[in-house]
Design an enzyme around this catalytic site. Structure first.
Site, mmCIF file in Angstrom:
data_model
loop_
_atom_site.group_PDB
_atom_site.id
_atom_site.type_symbol
_atom_site.label_atom_id
_atom_site.label_comp_id
_atom_site.label_asym_id
_atom_site.label_seq_id
_atom_site.Cartn_x
_atom_site.Cartn_y
_atom_site.Cartn_z
ATOM 1 N N PHE A 115 -17.274 -8.875 -4.406
ATOM 2 C CA PHE A 115 -18.659 -8.718 -3.942
ATOM 3 C C PHE A 115 -18.769 -8.750 -2.414
ATOM 4 O O PHE A 115 -19.870 -8.826 -1.887
ATOM 5 C CB PHE A 115 -19.545 -9.810 -4.548
ATOM 6 N N ASP B 86 0.853 -1.189 0.000
ATOM 7 C CA ASP B 86 0.000 0.000 0.000
ATOM 8 C C ASP B 86 0.883 1.231 0.000
ATOM 9 O O ASP B 86 1.990 1.213 0.554
ATOM 10 C CB ASP B 86 -0.909 0.007 1.236
ATOM 11 N N CYS C 110 -19.753 1.962 -1.544
ATOM 12 C CA CYS C 110 -19.953 1.310 -2.848
ATOM 13 C C CYS C 110 -21.217 1.730 -3.582
ATOM 14 O O CYS C 110 -21.138 2.292 -4.671
ATOM 15 C CB CYS C 110 -19.937 -0.203 -2.662
ATOM 16 N N GLY D 254 -26.137 3.542 1.685
ATOM 17 C CA GLY D 254 -25.011 4.491 1.757
ATOM 18 C C GLY D 254 -23.747 3.686 1.630
ATOM 19 O O GLY D 254 -23.748 2.615 1.024
ATOM 20 N N ARG E 9 -19.075 -7.833 1.503
ATOM 21 C CA ARG E 9 -19.760 -6.737 2.199
ATOM 22 C C ARG E 9 -19.000 -6.432 3.478
ATOM 23 O O ARG E 9 -18.582 -7.359 4.182
ATOM 24 C CB ARG E 9 -21.192 -7.145 2.570
ATOM 25 N N LEU F 241 -34.366 -6.060 1.182
ATOM 26 C CA LEU F 241 -35.766 -5.680 1.071
ATOM 27 C C LEU F 241 -36.254 -5.060 2.387
ATOM 28 O O LEU F 241 -37.430 -5.147 2.718
ATOM 29 C CB LEU F 241 -36.598 -6.927 0.706
HETATM 30 N N1 LIG Z 1 -15.367 -1.699 0.658
HETATM 31 C C1 LIG Z 1 -16.190 -2.594 0.125
HETATM 32 O O1 LIG Z 1 -17.095 -3.107 0.781
HETATM 33 C C2 LIG Z 1 -16.015 -3.022 -1.314
HETATM 34 C C3 LIG Z 1 -16.695 -4.163 -1.771
HETATM 35 C C4 LIG Z 1 -16.537 -4.550 -3.095
HETATM 36 C C5 LIG Z 1 -15.740 -3.808 -3.951
HETATM 37 N N2 LIG Z 1 -15.114 -2.685 -3.484
HETATM 38 C C6 LIG Z 1 -14.257 -1.948 -4.416
HETATM 39 O O2 LIG Z 1 -12.909 -2.269 -4.122
HETATM 40 C C7 LIG Z 1 -12.058 -1.111 -4.330
HETATM 41 C C8 LIG Z 1 -11.321 -0.793 -3.044
HETATM 42 O O3 LIG Z 1 -12.275 -0.404 -2.071
HETATM 43 P P1 LIG Z 1 -11.894 -0.276 -0.524
HETATM 44 O O4 LIG Z 1 -13.170 -0.018 0.203
HETATM 45 O O5 LIG Z 1 -11.065 -1.433 -0.146
HETATM 46 O O6 LIG Z 1 -11.004 1.054 -0.559
HETATM 47 P P2 LIG Z 1 -10.011 1.590 0.573
HETATM 48 O O7 LIG Z 1 -9.966 3.072 0.397
HETATM 49 O O8 LIG Z 1 -10.381 1.011 1.899
HETATM 50 O O9 LIG Z 1 -8.602 0.972 0.157
HETATM 51 C C9 LIG Z 1 -7.879 1.364 -0.961
HETATM 52 C C10 LIG Z 1 -6.408 1.293 -0.608
HETATM 53 O O10 LIG Z 1 -5.656 1.525 -1.800
HETATM 54 C C11 LIG Z 1 -4.491 2.265 -1.446
HETATM 55 N N3 LIG Z 1 -3.931 2.858 -2.648
HETATM 56 C C12 LIG Z 1 -4.388 3.934 -3.359
HETATM 57 N N4 LIG Z 1 -3.603 4.153 -4.429
HETATM 58 C C13 LIG Z 1 -2.638 3.203 -4.421
HETATM 59 C C14 LIG Z 1 -1.552 2.897 -5.268
HETATM 60 N N5 LIG Z 1 -1.301 3.616 -6.372
HETATM 61 N N6 LIG Z 1 -0.766 1.851 -4.950
HETATM 62 C C15 LIG Z 1 -0.996 1.112 -3.854
HETATM 63 N N7 LIG Z 1 -2.028 1.359 -2.995
HETATM 64 C C16 LIG Z 1 -2.837 2.384 -3.274
HETATM 65 C C17 LIG Z 1 -4.989 3.229 -0.419
HETATM 66 O O11 LIG Z 1 -3.917 3.758 0.352
HETATM 67 C C18 LIG Z 1 -5.951 2.362 0.380
HETATM 68 O O12 LIG Z 1 -5.328 1.759 1.492
HETATM 69 C C19 LIG Z 1 -12.991 -0.005 -4.814
HETATM 70 O O13 LIG Z 1 -13.005 0.020 -6.211
HETATM 71 C C20 LIG Z 1 -14.347 -0.445 -4.282
HETATM 72 O O14 LIG Z 1 -15.406 0.071 -5.072
HETATM 73 C C21 LIG Z 1 -15.220 -2.287 -2.192
#
Ligand SMILES: NC(=O)c1ccc[n+]([C@@H]2O[C@H](COP(=O)([O-])OP(=O)(O)OC[C@H]3O[C@@H](n4cnc5c(N)ncnc54)[C@H](O)[C@@H]3O)[C@@H](O)[C@H]2O)c1
Length: 446
Positions: free
Chosen positions: A154, A32, A262, A259, A156, A252
């Site tokens: 997917f 990260d 996502c 909110g 949650r 449902l």
């Molecule tokens: N959170 C959820 O429940 C969920 C579920 C399904 C899909 N998603 C998708 O997954 C993706 C990530 O979501 P998240 O909630 O985990 O986000 P998040 O913000 O919790 O995590 C993203 C991480 O990526 C890191 N990052 C950013 N740019 C970077 C780079 N260039 N190199 C390395 N690390 C980098 C950030 O520092 C951060 O720690 C999104 O596209 C989201 O839509 C999220």
């Protein structure tokens, strides 16, 4: 056993994915760019609250299967697979902001020294996989082969590990089928159905799935508004509908609406992508409108219950995170509701079992209680914005005693209206007739 690198490995999806792949016996490096998160993770301190994740991270770190780095060269040195799980937030127009995805792709390209399968887990518009492939091809410093596979996630929040290890399906999209099949092997032991398709279709499946779930919630919220007018009980309506296997009971529940990190950005991004491609996404627009209305209507209910004005009224808020079992405050309905209450002069106190630390930064004028009872104390009204289990077990007789006025506006339909009537509350919920007030009066308010 495979060597896996997870980019964005300190985020919700990246950390959960990394921990689960390590738990399945792979050797995993989570990378990260956030150095503080990486330093904390090395000490076993997690940046997020997710049930069971801390134990899993520590266990796999101790077993030598999971480690953390902020150095791409280190992370990719042995990697056969690089999963990308960086954030893809909304940009100002509502489209997906792909800056972090582009940066991750360029960094991978510069650091890769051996054949690599790049697997994108971030939620992205159709075409982003091609974009990643183009960036990697242009920025490679060593001419090694690579493939890009789309593998939308997917899980949650709140049940992330369970979802990761017991997925309903694995979606893989690629132009190179053998690369998709190699990724499929990583998931073999989960015994989940695996659908291999093309890149664009896999990317679309994620947006379509999230938008459909958001649509289900907005649909039942529209039904709830009608129930209030005609005197039906939406909780029983949704139970009656959900027993039909063609409909299903999930997503449902009428309430304050969706909110989180996502649904809001993904429905907006699909709407944006549709409009940009000459479509007229009228259903998606209605789904978003209904959701916005739910927050506005909750404030309206509190205002009406307090006689038409919120000025100087003490409102206690129970629940801040966008849903239970997470400390995630991204696009939490509580933010909109609390800011609106404050704009109208209300004095807001709030309690949440785990999200208060994150909420403090976003809601500087809110006073936080140590228990739900602190928040109820002397309140003119109490409102429930997140259905945490501990709110279901409150000593309501005590709450009734310590409130200045026994008014509860329940945005999540946690309590039984008849019980609330017996306890002496004015109880207003979603899609059910209010109790303890002139039902006729509340039912006819627009
Ligand atoms: N959170 C959820 O429940 C969920 C579920 C399904 C899909 N998603 C998708 O997954 C993706 C990530 O979501 P998240 O909630 O985990 O986000 P998040 O913000 O919790 O995590 C993203 C991480 O990526 C890191 N990052 C950013 N740019 C970077 C780079 N260039 N190199 C390395 N690390 C980098 C950030 O520092 C951060 O720690 C999104 O596209 C989201 O839509 C999220």
């Amino acid at each position: 056993m495979a060597n896996i690198c997870v980019i964005g490995g300190a985020g919700y999806v990246g950390l959960t994915t990394g921990a689960c792949f390590a738990d399945l016996g792979n050797s995993v490096v989570c990378l990260d760019v956030n150095q503080e998160k990486i330093a904390n993770l090395r000490r076993g301190v997690l940046p997020i609250y997710e049930p069971g994740l801390e134990e899993m991270v520590v266990r796999n770190q101790d077993a030598g299967r999971l480690r953390f780095t902020d150095d791409y060269a280190d992370a990719l040195a042995d990697a056969e697979f690089a999963f990308i799980a960086v954030d893809t937030p909304s940009d100002l127009d509502g489209g997906a902001d792909l800056l972090h995805l582009r940066e991750a792709a360029a960094s991978i390209a510069r650091a890769m020294r051996r054949p690599l399968i790049i697997v994108n887990k971030s939620t992205v518009p159709v075409g982003a996989g091609d974009l990643v492939a183009g960036i990697v091809a242009q920025n490679r410093t060593v001419d090694v082969p690579f493939s890009v596979v789309s593998n939308p996630e997917f899980l949650r929040e709140g049940t992330a590990i369970q979802d990761c290890l017991n997925p309903d399906r694995i979606i893989l999209g690629a132009s190179d089928r053998s690369a998709a099949e190699r990724v499929a092997q990583l998931y073999q032991s989960l015994n989940a159905p695996i659908l291999i398709t093309d890149l664009h279709t896999a990317e679309m499946i994620k947006y379509a799935s999230n938008s459909f779930l958001a649509t289900k919630i907005s649909f039942i919220n529209e039904i709830a508004a009608i129930c209030e007018k005609v005197g039906a009980n939406v909780k029983e309506v949704s139970r009656g509908m959900g027993l039909d296997r063609r409909i299903g009971e999930a997503y449902l529940d009428a309430g304050l609406g969706w909110g989180g990190s996502c649904f809001p950005k993904d429905v907006r991004a699909l709407e944006y992508m549709a409009a940009a491609n000459g479509c007229h996404p009228q259903l998606l627009r209605a789904v978003m409108d209904i959701n916005r209305d739910q927050r506005r209507r909750l404030v309206q209910r509190i205002r009406e219950a307090l006689g038409g004005s919120l000025d100087n009224r003490r409102v206690g808020v129970l629940g801040l995170s966008f849903k239970p079992n997470t400390d995630d405050m991204r696009d939490a309905p509580s933010l909109t509701v609390i800011r609106q209450l404050q704009n109208e002069g209300a004095i807001v106190t709030a309690f949440d079992p785990v999200a208060m630390r994150n909420a403090e930064k976003l809601l500087p004028k809110v006073k936080f209680g140590k228990t739900p009872y602190d928040v109820a104390h002397d309140a003119d009204a109490l409102t429930i914005l997140t259905e945490w289990n501990e709110f279901k077990q409150l000593d309501l007789a005590r709450v009734r005693e310590i409130m200045a006025r026994p008014i509860i506006v329940d945005g999540r339909n946690v309590y039984d209206p008849e019980r609330m009537r017996t306890l002496g509350f004015t109880y207003i919920s979603i899609g059910r007739l209010p109790v303890g007030v002139s039902s006729l009066e509340m039912a006819t308010t627009p």
